[in-house]
Design an enzyme around this catalytic site. Structure first.
Site, PDB file in Angstrom:
ATOM      1  N   SER A 135      48.121  37.622  48.209  1.00  0.00           N
ATOM      2  CA  SER A 135      48.750  37.047  47.020  1.00  0.00           C
ATOM      3  C   SER A 135      47.687  36.445  46.122  1.00  0.00           C
ATOM      4  CB  SER A 135      49.708  35.951  47.475  1.00  0.00           C
ATOM      5  OG  SER A 135      50.074  35.138  46.379  1.00  0.00           O
ATOM      6  N   TYR A 159      50.882  28.071  51.325  1.00  0.00           N
ATOM      7  CA  TYR A 159      51.067  29.525  51.332  1.00  0.00           C
ATOM      8  C   TYR A 159      49.768  30.231  50.924  1.00  0.00           C
ATOM      9  CZ  TYR A 159      52.974  34.062  49.744  1.00  0.00           C
ATOM     10  OH  TYR A 159      53.225  35.397  49.552  1.00  0.00           O
ATOM     11  N   LYS A 163      47.320  32.659  53.232  1.00  0.00           N
ATOM     12  CA  LYS A 163      46.938  34.013  52.816  1.00  0.00           C
ATOM     13  C   LYS A 163      45.406  34.129  52.732  1.00  0.00           C
ATOM     14  CE  LYS A 163      51.022  36.059  52.149  1.00  0.00           C
ATOM     15  NZ  LYS A 163      51.434  37.255  52.923  1.00  0.00           N
TER      16      LYS A 163
END
Lengths: 333, 333
Positions: A135, A159, A163
């Site tokens: 991402s 998040y 990642k």
């Protein structure tokens, strides 16, 4: 060729599996089996190989990764994750699924290879292509405009951290020769089919999708907000490309920012006007939302994805094309 | 103030503890206790507070981190790690110690804080300063010259990967308010006291240290090789600074490249000549080693550590000063 897809019941996962079922081959090789893993039942599209098996499982639970890798899939598309808001609200869960779960898959592959050396082989013949859905959340401000491939990953969410850590592992496992990894940093996917969701980015799709269906849509930010987009079809294309490129020129940069369309909200609206007229545009209702506006300010609007472009990854060129993809794929036009 | 030091028996760890024992305060607060953890017995320097306790333990073993954090140290200097070559040869051990071990310390802090909320407090009063010894190994080629703070971490070793992943965790735990982290990316430490070791960088110290003691030293690379250096005294200063700065201006960049001296091997030799004459320089024996030369090519020779400099971190200005530090601190001059 055997393929494993995690997150196969998600929006992009389903579209990827549909594409694989339609193509019947990947990189020139016939697809013999599809193993589809998600926490809910994955749909099996028409045209899927006979040996297609949906598995309802949480890949991050102990032992699941080893079971999935036991079949030695040649290509693994790892799309499963919990979303940004969930990972932010549930700290332990986010690390368990998005980071430790991904690591468990890498480790299962390394352990599977170890079996061969325990059986007396000098090297293992098992070295799958591992395509990881990363991402742009791995990158954080301050942003140069455009953002170069070489910018440090300073995520501003758990998040994004998860990642970014998985990208580092993917690169190290690739460097050691345990697997052949490619990380795909997806742009914001637009136009997402279905209903609005709670993501802060939801309105970027909503202001096109709802008016195209004759419905009103709220716009919480100003027209000059710039963002980075690609269609669901382009996203599927990124994964197919990632599964089939020659990875030898990648060096230590195994994860790449994907190409996309840099556009402002105003440019989105102009494209909507061209596609569906002033009546559609009139359905966009300006409802300022400082909370969403602040989140969106933390995102970059333009990238310079030189490495991915040089490797053959391609997205749409403008928002007219992005709308056309939606009309073709979701509205049957 | 209570201080915990991991890796306290290592070269920099010992010097850091000596400095703390000498200063008796840190950031204006009296040091009440020093807990010194290493896999071997940590020396207790003269002047240490009465409550100084060496612990022989592997911080990465299950339960050790929680025990260490139970005392709620105000400042944690986390220097313990296995070195690059060891982490490269022993894949699992490297991740266990350098990454999971560091994570266990972060988690122990978070869990310690959780106890307060279980006891009914709205927030925990426990939020230690966590100083993490990182490394420039988090960065990999291609290098701009100089390397900016914003360059992506694309490590080319498992050691660098583990340090980069720990930097990401440190930033996320800091962002969430669980601890107050500062990561210190050390330059190559020069002149290391003691004997040559197996590190590829060993010769950078050896070509000064051995001639200063009247002994021969091999030089495996050419004179134009450029590298980034700081003295052991400067390294201790980095850790003290990291423990005492106001971290509010750092934003998401919690780990910083430290200032240093950018110098070629030729410039090292010129400084040796000034300090100890042609006779000392004549003790350097050129013995080409393509293996070491290749490793060294993968390192950058010049950084632009703007963030650390703006935060008050400082190293030597040139190699004359680096040699002087060695003469004062190690040769009693």
């Amino acid at each position: 060729m055997k393929i494993l897809v995690t997150g196969s019941a998600g929006m992009i996962g389903r579209k990827l599996v549909e594409r694989l079922a339609l193509d019947k081959t990947l990189g020139g090789k016939v697809i013999q089996s599809l193993t589809l893993v998600d926490v809910v039942e994955s749909p099996i599209p028409t045209g899927s190989p006979k040996d297609t098996r949906p598995i309802i499982a949480d890949f991050s639970e102990k032992g699941v990764a080893a079971t999935l890798i036991l079949e030695r899939p040649d290509v693994i598309f790892h799309l499963a994750a919990i979303v940004s808001g969930d990972a932010e609200a549930n700290f332990e869960k986010g690390y368990k699924i998005n980071f430790n779960g991904s690591w468990a898959l890498f480790e299962a592959i390394r352990q599977e290879r170890e079996k061969d050396s325990q059986n007396g082989s000098q090297t293992s013949s098992y070295k799958p292509r591992f395509v990881f859905a990363s991402s742009l959340a791995v990158i954080g401000p301050p942003f140069p405009d455009p953002v170069p491939d070489s910018l440090a990953t300073t995520p501003t969410t758990s998040y994004g951290t998860q990642k970014a850590m998985t990208e580092l592992l993917l690169a190290d496992y690739s460097r050691k020769g345990y697997l052949d990894g490619v990380g795909v940093r997806l742009p914001t996917i637009c136009i997402r089919p279905g209903k609005p969701n709670k993501a802060a980015s939801s309105f970027f799709s909503g202001i096109l999708r709802e008016p195209l269906a004759g419905q009103e849509a709220p716009l919480p930010v100003s027209d000059d907000v710039r963002h980075w987009f690609a269609s669901p079809r382009a996203a599927v294309g990124f994964f197919i490309t990632a599964a089939t490129i020659d990875t030898s020129p990648l060096g230590p940069r195994r994860s790449m920012t994907m190409p996309g369309v840099s556009a402002t909200v105003g440019e989105e609206i102009d494209a909507l006007r061209k596609a569906a007229g002033d009546k559609a545009v009139a359905l966009i209702k300006r409802v300022e939302d400082p909370f969403i506006a602040k989140i969106v300010q933390g995102w970059a609007g333009r990238y310079d994805p030189q490495l991915a472009s040089s490797m053959g990854f391609a997205a749409e060129k403008n928002f007219d094309q992005i709308i056309k993809v939606y009309q073709e794929d979701e509205m049957g036009q």
